[in-house]
Design a protein around this motif. Sequence first.
Motif: not given
Length: 404
Positions: A35-40, A45-47
């Motif tokens: 969840a944290g990575l999805t929000r971040l 941005g993905a990079e």
Amino acid sequence: MPDDLTRLRALRTPAGQRATARAADLLAGGAEVLAGLTRLRAEVGAELAGPAWELARLRARARPVFGADADVLLLTADTLEQAGRPALAARRAARLRVAGSDAADLGCASGTDAIALARAGAAVVAVDRDPVARELTAANAAALGLADRVTVVDADVVDLVAAAEGGTVAGCRAAVLDPARRAGGRRRLDPDRWSPPWPTVAALLDGVPRAVVKVAPGLDHARVPEGVEAEWVSAGGTVVEALLWGRGVSTAWRRASLVHGDAVLELTADEDPGSAPTGPVGTWLHEPDPAVIRSGLVALVAADLGATLVDPTIAYLTSDAPAASPWVASYRVDAVLPFHLKRLRALLRARGVGRVVVKKRGSAIEPEQLARQLRGPGDGSATVVVTRVAGRPTALVCGVDPSR
């Protein structure tokens, strides 16, 4: 996919710093990884999201040891695992007497020693062939306001040591060397396979009097050059570093040091104290701190406690008096019997012991497996020490508490 160096440089940009701060906020708020990575990713941005999340996670892991510095340090998983404790790095820098002088950090990794040397007042030359290590050291020195005191250099430590003259290396009068002792995730036990290898270690200690080299805790004492002090440092029951001190700063033959709260306790000898005497098992068993064992100073602790060894080849001490010493962990001995599983299990059950902690020295048993085999229905607890006593396999049942 960007390489490590590209990712680190991206994290140093204003956007990277904002992304890492946001990741830290999410972690502090209890966000789960997915969840944290999805929000971040949605916010920065993905990079940047993945590297920022990893850095924030590493800083959280580093905080108990690095304190407030952890919140600004640039880290990788490998360098954090291998980084020494900043307090011990500061202790090394102080002993090298670098204030107002210059010092080389030979193999700077993430810059822990370079930072400690700079904070102690040295102008530092930080050396490494690895561009990631150089990036980390430069970034961390800058983040801590020490960029003007740390110069990062791409050079080969072997060549620099070979060119050392007049008691200096890389133009510096003091040096810290931390050879790489891992390759492919595995420890290299042979000092001749370290990077740089043992001949460079010996050459540095011969050529630069104010030098200290970090070595493997299991280093053979026969490798220690004449006139060089060997020190083992422990914390929390584990040897955390072993050091060889150059002749310009050596003050003892061997030294055992123990991180004890905010202090570091020291035990030294100017010559080999030999072995402690042996004797029968008394009322108390004393387990010397691993730094004492590694440094060969068990006899000094034995003399201080009025204790003897249970076996000439085993580093367990015994006496009829308890010990109020930080250098040993003590256990009251309730029973001594030849090691035999059925007899041992029967004795424990007769005393109401159901929970057992197993310790061993000089035995091939697996402590976890034996503890499972000894587990019983009782509510009591005990420590079982499996070792040799006067050459015979023996079990010592210690600290029986049937009331728990």
